[in-house]
Design an enzyme around this catalytic site. Structure first.
Site, PDB file in Angstrom:
ATOM      1  N   GLU A 259      83.682 -18.954 -13.827  1.00  0.00           N
ATOM      2  CA  GLU A 259      83.763 -20.253 -13.146  1.00  0.00           C
ATOM      3  C   GLU A 259      84.980 -21.039 -13.616  1.00  0.00           C
ATOM      4  O   GLU A 259      85.657 -21.704 -12.815  1.00  0.00           O
ATOM      5  CB  GLU A 259      82.487 -21.054 -13.403  1.00  0.00           C
ATOM      6  CG  GLU A 259      81.311 -20.495 -12.637  1.00  0.00           C
ATOM      7  CD  GLU A 259      80.020 -21.236 -12.922  1.00  0.00           C
ATOM      8  OE1 GLU A 259      80.054 -22.449 -13.157  1.00  0.00           O
ATOM      9  OE2 GLU A 259      78.965 -20.577 -12.915  1.00  0.00           O
TER      10      GLU A 259
ATOM     11  N   TYR B 105      75.631 -15.349 -19.299  1.00  0.00           N
ATOM     12  CA  TYR B 105      75.930 -16.788 -19.177  1.00  0.00           C
ATOM     13  C   TYR B 105      77.374 -17.096 -19.577  1.00  0.00           C
ATOM     14  O   TYR B 105      78.102 -17.735 -18.805  1.00  0.00           O
ATOM     15  CB  TYR B 105      74.922 -17.616 -19.974  1.00  0.00           C
ATOM     16  CG  TYR B 105      74.593 -18.940 -19.321  1.00  0.00           C
ATOM     17  CD1 TYR B 105      74.714 -19.120 -17.947  1.00  0.00           C
ATOM     18  CD2 TYR B 105      74.159 -20.020 -20.066  1.00  0.00           C
ATOM     19  CE1 TYR B 105      74.424 -20.331 -17.342  1.00  0.00           C
ATOM     20  CE2 TYR B 105      73.854 -21.242 -19.472  1.00  0.00           C
ATOM     21  CZ  TYR B 105      73.994 -21.388 -18.109  1.00  0.00           C
ATOM     22  OH  TYR B 105      73.698 -22.586 -17.523  1.00  0.00           O
TER      23      TYR B 105
HETATM   24  C1  LIG Z   1      74.223 -34.350 -15.924  1.00  0.00           C
HETATM   25  C2  LIG Z   1      74.940 -33.269 -15.221  1.00  0.00           C
HETATM   26  C3  LIG Z   1      75.916 -32.617 -16.131  1.00  0.00           C
HETATM   27  C4  LIG Z   1      76.671 -31.598 -15.418  1.00  0.00           C
HETATM   28  C5  LIG Z   1      77.497 -30.795 -16.285  1.00  0.00           C
HETATM   29  C6  LIG Z   1      77.964 -29.617 -15.593  1.00  0.00           C
HETATM   30  C7  LIG Z   1      78.416 -28.596 -16.501  1.00  0.00           C
HETATM   31  C8  LIG Z   1      78.126 -27.278 -15.946  1.00  0.00           C
HETATM   32  C9  LIG Z   1      78.379 -26.205 -16.887  1.00  0.00           C
HETATM   33  C10 LIG Z   1      77.440 -25.033 -16.811  1.00  0.00           C
HETATM   34  C11 LIG Z   1      77.673 -24.228 -15.599  1.00  0.00           C
HETATM   35  C12 LIG Z   1      76.663 -23.157 -15.510  1.00  0.00           C
HETATM   36  C13 LIG Z   1      76.751 -22.481 -14.218  1.00  0.00           C
HETATM   37  C14 LIG Z   1      75.890 -21.288 -14.164  1.00  0.00           C
HETATM   38  C15 LIG Z   1      76.355 -20.088 -14.451  1.00  0.00           C
HETATM   39  C16 LIG Z   1      75.475 -18.942 -14.408  1.00  0.00           C
HETATM   40  O1  LIG Z   1      74.349 -18.953 -13.950  1.00  0.00           O
HETATM   41  S1  LIG Z   1      76.118 -17.532 -15.021  1.00  0.00           S
HETATM   42  C17 LIG Z   1      74.921 -16.268 -14.808  1.00  0.00           C
HETATM   43  C18 LIG Z   1      73.925 -16.189 -15.929  1.00  0.00           C
HETATM   44  N1  LIG Z   1      73.079 -17.350 -15.917  1.00  0.00           N
HETATM   45  C19 LIG Z   1      71.983 -17.468 -16.693  1.00  0.00           C
HETATM   46  O2  LIG Z   1      71.654 -16.606 -17.462  1.00  0.00           O
HETATM   47  C20 LIG Z   1      71.202 -18.738 -16.589  1.00  0.00           C
HETATM   48  C21 LIG Z   1      70.012 -18.545 -15.747  1.00  0.00           C
HETATM   49  N2  LIG Z   1      69.252 -19.785 -15.650  1.00  0.00           N
HETATM   50  C22 LIG Z   1      68.260 -20.126 -16.453  1.00  0.00           C
HETATM   51  O3  LIG Z   1      67.857 -19.400 -17.334  1.00  0.00           O
HETATM   52  C23 LIG Z   1      67.538 -21.444 -16.186  1.00  0.00           C
HETATM   53  O4  LIG Z   1      67.930 -21.878 -14.962  1.00  0.00           O
HETATM   54  C24 LIG Z   1      67.719 -22.526 -17.270  1.00  0.00           C
HETATM   55  C25 LIG Z   1      67.587 -23.882 -16.647  1.00  0.00           C
HETATM   56  C26 LIG Z   1      69.046 -22.414 -17.944  1.00  0.00           C
HETATM   57  C27 LIG Z   1      66.579 -22.388 -18.295  1.00  0.00           C
HETATM   58  O5  LIG Z   1      65.329 -22.271 -17.713  1.00  0.00           O
HETATM   59  P1  LIG Z   1      64.011 -23.004 -18.196  1.00  0.00           P
HETATM   60  O6  LIG Z   1      63.168 -23.159 -16.983  1.00  0.00           O
HETATM   61  O7  LIG Z   1      64.229 -24.244 -18.971  1.00  0.00           O
HETATM   62  O8  LIG Z   1      63.392 -21.970 -19.232  1.00  0.00           O
HETATM   63  P2  LIG Z   1      62.293 -20.849 -19.025  1.00  0.00           P
HETATM   64  O9  LIG Z   1      61.971 -20.303 -20.371  1.00  0.00           O
HETATM   65  O10 LIG Z   1      62.718 -19.890 -17.998  1.00  0.00           O
HETATM   66  O11 LIG Z   1      61.019 -21.636 -18.449  1.00  0.00           O
HETATM   67  C28 LIG Z   1      60.282 -22.557 -19.256  1.00  0.00           C
HETATM   68  C29 LIG Z   1      58.842 -22.614 -18.756  1.00  0.00           C
HETATM   69  O12 LIG Z   1      58.800 -23.110 -17.432  1.00  0.00           O
HETATM   70  C30 LIG Z   1      58.275 -22.125 -16.538  1.00  0.00           C
HETATM   71  N3  LIG Z   1      59.089 -22.134 -15.334  1.00  0.00           N
HETATM   72  C31 LIG Z   1      60.360 -22.535 -15.217  1.00  0.00           C
HETATM   73  N4  LIG Z   1      60.770 -22.410 -13.962  1.00  0.00           N
HETATM   74  C32 LIG Z   1      59.741 -21.914 -13.254  1.00  0.00           C
HETATM   75  C33 LIG Z   1      59.547 -21.566 -11.889  1.00  0.00           C
HETATM   76  N5  LIG Z   1      60.534 -21.682 -10.991  1.00  0.00           N
HETATM   77  N6  LIG Z   1      58.339 -21.082 -11.528  1.00  0.00           N
HETATM   78  C34 LIG Z   1      57.320 -20.934 -12.405  1.00  0.00           C
HETATM   79  N7  LIG Z   1      57.442 -21.261 -13.726  1.00  0.00           N
HETATM   80  C35 LIG Z   1      58.629 -21.738 -14.138  1.00  0.00           C
HETATM   81  C36 LIG Z   1      58.400 -20.789 -17.273  1.00  0.00           C
HETATM   82  O13 LIG Z   1      57.472 -19.839 -16.851  1.00  0.00           O
HETATM   83  C37 LIG Z   1      58.191 -21.224 -18.694  1.00  0.00           C
HETATM   84  O14 LIG Z   1      56.801 -21.431 -18.882  1.00  0.00           O
HETATM   85  P3  LIG Z   1      56.066 -20.865 -20.193  1.00  0.00           P
HETATM   86  O15 LIG Z   1      56.171 -19.381 -20.092  1.00  0.00           O
HETATM   87  O16 LIG Z   1      54.674 -21.368 -20.064  1.00  0.00           O
HETATM   88  O17 LIG Z   1      56.830 -21.411 -21.377  1.00  0.00           O
END
Ligand SMILES: CCCCCCCCCCCCC/C=C/C(=O)SCCNC(=O)CCNC(=O)[C@H](O)C(C)(C)COP(=O)(O)OP(=O)(O)OC[C@H]1O[C@@H](n2cnc3c(N)ncnc32)[C@H](O)[C@@H]1OP(=O)(O)O
Length: 359
Positions: free
Chosen positions: A290, A283
């Protein structure tokens, strides 16, 4: 037939006494509690062969009159209920233990173990009661099917990107850095437009997470993809595009299969570990790459005036988009901080839950 005494083994819980009478193929059983004394009579094969066996036992404290028993091929199991819950120091009223009686070490628990067993039973019961009160979601299968398909499509898209870039890197070496955008952009556009669904899903409560983290992620990536790279041809052949796309796809080829397995209630430990660990180096690297792209695009936007805002004549001719980009650079690191903290919490929650399960 002479009357003999069988071997009897006992154990207790807070509410019950368990007796195991060593008598195989028992018949004509007569087991009852009378005036706090258990009377047992029956025929069967015991320590002294086929005979009639009997014993009586005065309990230390009052018991209920009803007795339950079950005879198997090898033994007779008897359960007697204590009138008051509690732990007894011994079973029999007489201080000297009857010779035929011994502890049943297969069922033996001391008081604290029995309390623990009781607590576990209560917890299990409460959980069942709690779950039975939550109404079952009639659309659960449909939701899971939809999420599975979404994750599958994203997984295929990002796998194609990752494999394509890796193969080109091996074949063309550093030359592959310069035309990443032209070979990959269409699939990346498709995956990133589709990724808007990831903001919609938590908003519709289809997944258990907040809206802000995916919003930051999708907005951040799409701003870079469609505006900084998409709107400026001069940016498209820069090597930084290679690093950005490679970092994005590396995390996604683990994240989406992890979600796919979650949809079918399956977990692979290694995949879970990768999903919740790879972001730690990737990340910050992704956001740095970026930021480099944003910095490189500032003079290009200044020069080409693309996306600049026309201003009233009194204030000048136009406001260059590069000012927005400078502001965006600061917001990016705020976004990184919010998502880094979010992912750290998710990681802690996930691994804490796993540790609890293991205990
Ligand atoms: C208001 C706007 C402001 C804008 C500001 C802009 C600023 C921008 C700056 C940032 C720029 C970032 C650009 C990105 C760069 C990169 O990606 S670099 C490469 C490396 N990137 C990463 O490592 C990040 C990868 N992304 C993520 O991890 C996610 O997208 C996340 C949103 C950051 C976090 O994911 P989240 O869903 O909240 O957490 P999880 O633990 O994974 O999931 C929580 C629970 O939800 C279930 N779930 C989520 N999505 C799904 C799905 N698609 N299908 C099925 N289930 C899903 C997941 O299973 C979890 O459930 P439980 O296990 O029951 O808890």
């Amino acid at each position: 037939m002479q009357t003999l005494t069988p071997h009897v083994y006992w154990a207790q819980r807070h509410g019950e006494i368990y007796l195991r009478v060593e008598l195989s193929d028992a018949q004509n059983l007569n087991i009852r509690v009378q005036e706090n004394t258990l009377c047992f009579k029956g025929q069967g094969h015991g320590a002294k062969g086929e005979n009639e066996y009997e014993f009586s036992l005065d309990f230390l404290k009052p018991v209920k009159a009803e007795v339950t028993h079950r005879s198997t091929q090898r033994q007779v199991n008897i359960t007697v209920k204590k009138r008051e819950r509690g732990w007894w120091d011994r079973l029999a009223a007489q201080e000297r233990k009857p010779l035929f009686l011994a502890p049943d070490f297969d069922r033996w628990l001391d008081e604290s173990d029995a309390e623990m067993e009781l607590r576990e039973k209560e917890e299990k019961l409460n959980k069942i009661l709690f779950e039975s009160r939550i109404p079952k979601d009639p659309y659960l299968g449909l939701k899971k099917g939809y999420l599975f398909m979404y994750n599958l499509v994203q997984f295929l898209g990002f796998s194609w990107i990752f494999v394509n870039m890796t193969v080109r890197l091996f074949i063309l070496g550093q030359d592959s850095f310069y035309d990443t955008f032209h070979t990959i952009a269409d699939v990346m556009y498709f995956c990133q437009i589709l990724a808007v669904i990831e903001v919609v899903n938590p908003a519709l409560r289809l997944v258990r997470t907040g809206v802000l983290p995916p919003l930051i992620q999708v907005f951040g990536r799409n701003f870079l993809l469609f505006i900084i790279l998409g709107a400026q041809e001069d940016m498209q052949n820069k090597p930084v595009v290679f690093f950005i796309f490679y970092l994005w796809s590396t995390i996604e080829i683990f994240r989406y299969p992890f979600y796919m397995l979650a949809c079918i209630d399956t977990e692979w430990k290694l995949l879970t570990w990768l999903r919740y660990s790879l972001w730690i180096p990737l990340y910050p690297l992704g956001v740095i790459a970026e930021a480099v792209a944003v910095i490189q695009s500032i003079p290009i936007f200044d020069e080409t005036k693309v996306l600049s805002l026309p201003l009233p004549r009194a204030l000048g001719t136009s406001l260059s988009f590069s000012y927005i980009l400078q502001l965006y650079l600061a917001v990016m690191f705020l976004g990184l901080f919010i998502n880094f903290r979010h992912l750290y919490k998710m990681r802690k929650r996930r691994f804490r839950a796993k540790k609890k399960k293991a205990n």
